[in-house]
Design a protein around this motif. Structure first.
Motif, PDB file in Angstrom:
ATOM      1  N   VAL A  81       0.841  -1.205   0.000  1.00  0.00           N
ATOM      2  CA  VAL A  81       0.000   0.000   0.000  1.00  0.00           C
ATOM      3  C   VAL A  81       0.870   1.247   0.000  1.00  0.00           C
ATOM      4  N   GLY A  82       1.865   1.286   0.897  1.00  0.00           N
ATOM      5  CA  GLY A  82       2.755   2.442   0.970  1.00  0.00           C
ATOM      6  C   GLY A  82       3.500   2.682  -0.326  1.00  0.00           C
ATOM      7  N   LEU A  83       3.978   1.610  -0.946  1.00  0.00           N
ATOM      8  CA  LEU A  83       4.716   1.748  -2.200  1.00  0.00           C
ATOM      9  C   LEU A  83       3.807   2.224  -3.331  1.00  0.00           C
ATOM     10  N   THR A  84       2.594   1.714  -3.381  1.00  0.00           N
ATOM     11  CA  THR A  84       1.680   2.128  -4.454  1.00  0.00           C
ATOM     12  C   THR A  84       1.314   3.602  -4.328  1.00  0.00           C
ATOM     13  N   VAL A  85       1.015   4.043  -3.114  1.00  0.00           N
ATOM     14  CA  VAL A  85       0.690   5.462  -2.896  1.00  0.00           C
ATOM     15  C   VAL A  85       1.907   6.333  -3.208  1.00  0.00           C
ATOM     16  N   GLY A  86       3.090   5.895  -2.752  1.00  0.00           N
ATOM     17  CA  GLY A  86       4.310   6.658  -3.019  1.00  0.00           C
ATOM     18  C   GLY A  86       4.616   6.751  -4.502  1.00  0.00           C
ATOM     19  N   ALA A  87       4.416   5.650  -5.228  1.00  0.00           N
ATOM     20  CA  ALA A  87       4.671   5.656  -6.673  1.00  0.00           C
ATOM     21  C   ALA A  87       3.702   6.589  -7.393  1.00  0.00           C
ATOM     22  N   TRP A  88       2.423   6.572  -6.977  1.00  0.00           N
ATOM     23  CA  TRP A  88       1.445   7.458  -7.611  1.00  0.00           C
ATOM     24  C   TRP A  88       1.816   8.927  -7.378  1.00  0.00           C
ATOM     25  N   LEU A  89       2.176   9.269  -6.142  1.00  0.00           N
ATOM     26  CA  LEU A  89       2.572  10.646  -5.842  1.00  0.00           C
ATOM     27  C   LEU A  89       3.829  11.035  -6.612  1.00  0.00           C
ATOM     28  N   ASN A  90       4.745  10.094  -6.760  1.00  0.00           N
ATOM     29  CA  ASN A  90       5.977  10.365  -7.493  1.00  0.00           C
ATOM     30  C   ASN A  90       5.680  10.717  -8.946  1.00  0.00           C
ATOM     31  N   TRP A  91       4.807   9.933  -9.573  1.00  0.00           N
ATOM     32  CA  TRP A  91       4.423  10.212 -10.953  1.00  0.00           C
ATOM     33  C   TRP A  91       3.620  11.510 -11.063  1.00  0.00           C
ATOM     34  N   LYS A  92       2.722  11.743 -10.106  1.00  0.00           N
ATOM     35  CA  LYS A  92       1.830  12.893 -10.165  1.00  0.00           C
ATOM     36  C   LYS A  92       2.552  14.196  -9.860  1.00  0.00           C
ATOM     37  N   VAL A  93       3.400  14.196  -8.828  1.00  0.00           N
ATOM     38  CA  VAL A  93       3.993  15.427  -8.317  1.00  0.00           C
ATOM     39  C   VAL A  93       5.384  15.690  -8.893  1.00  0.00           C
ATOM     40  N   VAL A  94       6.231  14.659  -8.884  1.00  0.00           N
ATOM     41  CA  VAL A  94       7.630  14.859  -9.259  1.00  0.00           C
ATOM     42  C   VAL A  94       7.855  14.779 -10.766  1.00  0.00           C
ATOM     43  N   ALA A  95       7.255  13.799 -11.422  1.00  0.00           N
ATOM     44  CA  ALA A  95       7.580  13.516 -12.822  1.00  0.00           C
ATOM     45  C   ALA A  95       7.462  14.721 -13.758  1.00  0.00           C
ATOM     46  N   SER A 274       1.264  12.135 -17.613  1.00  0.00           N
ATOM     47  CA  SER A 274      -0.059  11.652 -17.203  1.00  0.00           C
ATOM     48  C   SER A 274      -0.324  10.248 -17.737  1.00  0.00           C
ATOM     49  N   SER A 275      -0.037  10.045 -19.022  1.00  0.00           N
ATOM     50  CA  SER A 275      -0.232   8.710 -19.604  1.00  0.00           C
ATOM     51  C   SER A 275       0.683   7.685 -18.949  1.00  0.00           C
ATOM     52  N   ALA A 276       1.934   8.062 -18.742  1.00  0.00           N
ATOM     53  CA  ALA A 276       2.890   7.149 -18.113  1.00  0.00           C
ATOM     54  C   ALA A 276       2.452   6.797 -16.695  1.00  0.00           C
ATOM     55  N   ARG A 277       1.899   7.784 -15.962  1.00  0.00           N
ATOM     56  CA  ARG A 277       1.435   7.522 -14.606  1.00  0.00           C
ATOM     57  C   ARG A 277       0.324   6.476 -14.605  1.00  0.00           C
ATOM     58  N   ARG A 278      -0.628   6.614 -15.495  1.00  0.00           N
ATOM     59  CA  ARG A 278      -1.737   5.659 -15.540  1.00  0.00           C
ATOM     60  C   ARG A 278      -1.241   4.255 -15.883  1.00  0.00           C
ATOM     61  N   ILE A 279      -0.339   4.181 -16.837  1.00  0.00           N
ATOM     62  CA  ILE A 279       0.210   2.876 -17.222  1.00  0.00           C
ATOM     63  C   ILE A 279       1.005   2.278 -16.064  1.00  0.00           C
ATOM     64  N   GLY A 280       1.870   3.099 -15.462  1.00  0.00           N
ATOM     65  CA  GLY A 280       2.726   2.603 -14.393  1.00  0.00           C
ATOM     66  C   GLY A 280       1.953   2.142 -13.177  1.00  0.00           C
ATOM     67  N   ILE A 281       0.937   2.896 -12.766  1.00  0.00           N
ATOM     68  CA  ILE A 281       0.165   2.525 -11.588  1.00  0.00           C
ATOM     69  C   ILE A 281      -0.722   1.319 -11.886  1.00  0.00           C
ATOM     70  N   ALA A 282      -1.254   1.214 -13.103  1.00  0.00           N
ATOM     71  CA  ALA A 282      -2.027   0.023 -13.472  1.00  0.00           C
ATOM     72  C   ALA A 282      -1.142  -1.216 -13.407  1.00  0.00           C
ATOM     73  N   TRP A 283       0.079  -1.102 -13.950  1.00  0.00           N
ATOM     74  CA  TRP A 283       1.032  -2.216 -13.872  1.00  0.00           C
ATOM     75  C   TRP A 283       1.312  -2.583 -12.423  1.00  0.00           C
ATOM     76  N   MET A 284       1.502  -1.575 -11.592  1.00  0.00           N
ATOM     77  CA  MET A 284       1.837  -1.814 -10.188  1.00  0.00           C
ATOM     78  C   MET A 284       0.684  -2.479  -9.445  1.00  0.00           C
ATOM     79  N   LEU A 285      -0.542  -2.000  -9.659  1.00  0.00           N
ATOM     80  CA  LEU A 285      -1.696  -2.583  -8.983  1.00  0.00           C
ATOM     81  C   LEU A 285      -1.903  -4.044  -9.387  1.00  0.00           C
ATOM     82  N   LEU A 286      -1.764  -4.331 -10.686  1.00  0.00           N
ATOM     83  CA  LEU A 286      -1.927  -5.712 -11.150  1.00  0.00           C
ATOM     84  C   LEU A 286      -0.819  -6.606 -10.589  1.00  0.00           C
ATOM     85  N   SER A 287       0.414  -6.116 -10.632  1.00  0.00           N
ATOM     86  CA  SER A 287       1.549  -6.919 -10.162  1.00  0.00           C
ATOM     87  C   SER A 287       1.491  -7.138  -8.650  1.00  0.00           C
ATOM     88  N   MET A 288       1.227  -6.072  -7.904  1.00  0.00           N
ATOM     89  CA  MET A 288       1.104  -6.183  -6.450  1.00  0.00           C
ATOM     90  C   MET A 288      -0.056  -7.099  -6.073  1.00  0.00           C
TER      91      MET A 288
END
Length: 529
Positions: A81-95, A274-288
């Protein structure tokens, strides 16, 4: 070697050949030092997202997480959970900001170079210290991955540890050495896809064989009802709260992981974040989701069938051997190797950039030719790989436990500084250096105290406070520098919010337009830095 192992080995050979072929393709398309270290800033959203995910997860996703869930249940899922939230924020805020700011501020191709250009550090001290921290931590991090590769071949095929370690190291080194950042990113796309498919296919087939989802859950409730509780079946005590907070704290590490955030810098433009974030988080949710469900389903499977499972971390591999054709099970084994190798290769490239871009170019008296820089970049990859392999020769000296420690180290040392550099214009070089030092040192100190709280949390907070206080106390930037810093900051904000066009801005604009005709960009700011 039995017939099943021959099939397994054949699948891994096919995987190795595919990785080397991609490395050769990337070699043919790598023509400059910038290409070698950052892929020419030309990654598509798919490549950026899957490359970041594959570089991030390592063997923990394929083995560590399913094994932890198998033993303790969903209480171990808080890290996910922590990693998924952190990854989403990283893509949304930092990228988006990092993609725009690194190009606007001197066309920086590494994090240390960006910090130096952004903060106008003429002493080069910040760049040197950042480069050394990256180099030291990642050399040991890479070594732990090589150890994992050796242990994998030893346990899966009965080979010697040394032969397996050298084989994994050799193949990874080959495509990284020649293909550079592009080779690493393209192989990561294949590796990330392979990891996700393996984590989804194995649990689904097991559930079908067990009689369906309802039957599987009913059996799990009979075997280990506490495994379905996010608190492990206990009340929310102080110790449980500390465990959950520490697990969620892993998400803080994302902001400071050089091998992940360089993918943001390599995207074609800001709009693709934005597109990369959606792809990356979808990959992460499925894999996790696959990893977590695999651990729970594996417990039901091995309890019901009575088959032995010596090591819980091999639950996904053991189920694949039983449920799948040997050649498909071999691909699952290849997915474990993919998880290990994708992280090693990404870290090798970052180490190469630290040696060449952040250390060598500071002492070089003149701008080296492009061919020399590319040769030095490949030489740096080879040097770091050799040192890491020497450290990995004796598995008793391995530092697999350093993975979590290094994650905390990078996250606490670099995370707050990256965030402040992107979002607070008043950050100074001395503030960044002081905060970074405090964060890194506190990780060591807090780890030794063994308080039960993950060291990244206090170290991250201390870095943030010190960086702000020291920046306020040392805010004596000269007028000319202040004007350029403010100008770069404002133009970055404009690009991110779509008020500027070009390669660093909106998608579809011609390359180079973002900086053309704007005073104080790239070459102009480099002269002031």
């Amino acid at each position: 070697m039995n017939s099943d192992q021959i099939f397994h080995l054949a699948a891994i050979v096919v995987y190795f050949v595919a990785m080397l072929a991609i490395g050769w393709y990337a070699y043919r398309h790598t023509t400059s030092h910038k290409d070698y270290l950052l892929g020419g800033r030309d990654l598509s959203p798919w490549a950026a997202a899957l490359s970041a995910g594959a570089a991030d997860m390592s063997g923990w996703l394929m083995m560590g997480l399913p094994g932890a869930i198998y033993v303790s249940g969903l209480v171990e899922g808080w890290i996910a959970v922590g990693l998924t939230v952190g990854a989403w924020l990283n893509w949304k805020v930092v990228a988006p900001r990092l993609r725009a700011y690194t190009e606007i501020s001197g066309d920086s191709i590494t994090i240390p170079t960006f910090l130096e250009n952004r903060l106008r550090d003429r002493t080069h001290l910040l760049r040197i210290v950042t480069g050394l921290v990256i180099l030291v931590f990642f050399t040991f991090y890479i070594s732990s991955g090589m150890v994992a590769g050796g242990v994998f071949f030893r346990d899966s095929f009965g080979s010697s540890y040394l032969a397996g370690m050298l084989l994994v190291t050799g193949v990874t080194l080959a495509y990284t050495l020649f293909g550079g950042f592009l080779g690493v990113s393209l192989t990561d796309v294949v590796q990330g896809t392979l990891m996700m498919l393996a984590l989804l296919v194995v649990p689904v087939i097991a559930v079908v064989r067990l009689g369906g989802p309802g039957e599987t859950i009913a059996r799990l409730e009979q075997i280990a009802p506490d495994h379905l509780s996010a608190l492990g079946g206990s009340a929310l005590t102080g110790a449980a709260t500390l465990t959950i907070v520490s697990a969620l704290g892993w998400g803080l590490g994302y902001f400071g992981q050089p091998h992940i955030i360089t993918r943001f810098m390599a995207m074609r433009d800001v709009a693709q974040a934005s597109s990369a974030r959606r792809i990356g988080i979808a990959w992460m949710l499925l894999s996790m989701g696959g990893a977590v469900s695999g651990g729970l389903i594996g417990l039901v499977w091995f309890t019901e069938t009575g088959e032995p499972l010596d090591d819980p971390e091999t639950v996904m591999l053991a189920m694949s051997r039983v449920l799948l054709h040997p050649i498909v099970a071999g691909l699952v084994l290849a997915a474990v190797l993919a998880a290990i190798m994708s992280t090693i290769s990404s870290q090798l490239i970052v180490c190469s950039s630290a040696l060449v871009e952040d250390l060598y170019r500071i002492v070089a008296r003149r701008q080296p030719p492009v061919r020399r820089l590319m040769a030095l970049g490949r030489g740096a990859v080879l040097l770091v790989a050799v040192i890491a392999a020497l450290l990995a020769l004796d598995p008793q000296d391995s530092i697999l436990g350093l993975v979590s420690f290094a994650w905390a180290g990078f996250g606490a040392a670099f995370g707050p500084i990256v965030l402040l550099a992107l979002f607070w214009r008043r950050l100074t070089a001395w503030g960044a250096l002081s905060g970074m030092t405090v964060g890194a040192v506190l990780v060591f100190v807090w780890s030794a105290l063994d308080t039960g709280l993950y060291e990244i949390i206090p170290a991250f907070a201390a870095n943030l406070v010190v960086a702000v206080l020291v920046s306020l106390a040392t805010a004596r930037t000269r007028g000319a520098d202040r004007a350029v810093i403010d100008d770069e900051f404002d133009r970055t904000v404009a690009v991110v919010h779509g008020r500027s066009t070009g390669r660093g801005g909106a998608a579809g604009d011609d390359a180079g337009d973002a900086l053309a005709g704007i005073p104080g960009t790239a070459s102009d700011t480099a002269a002031l830095g």
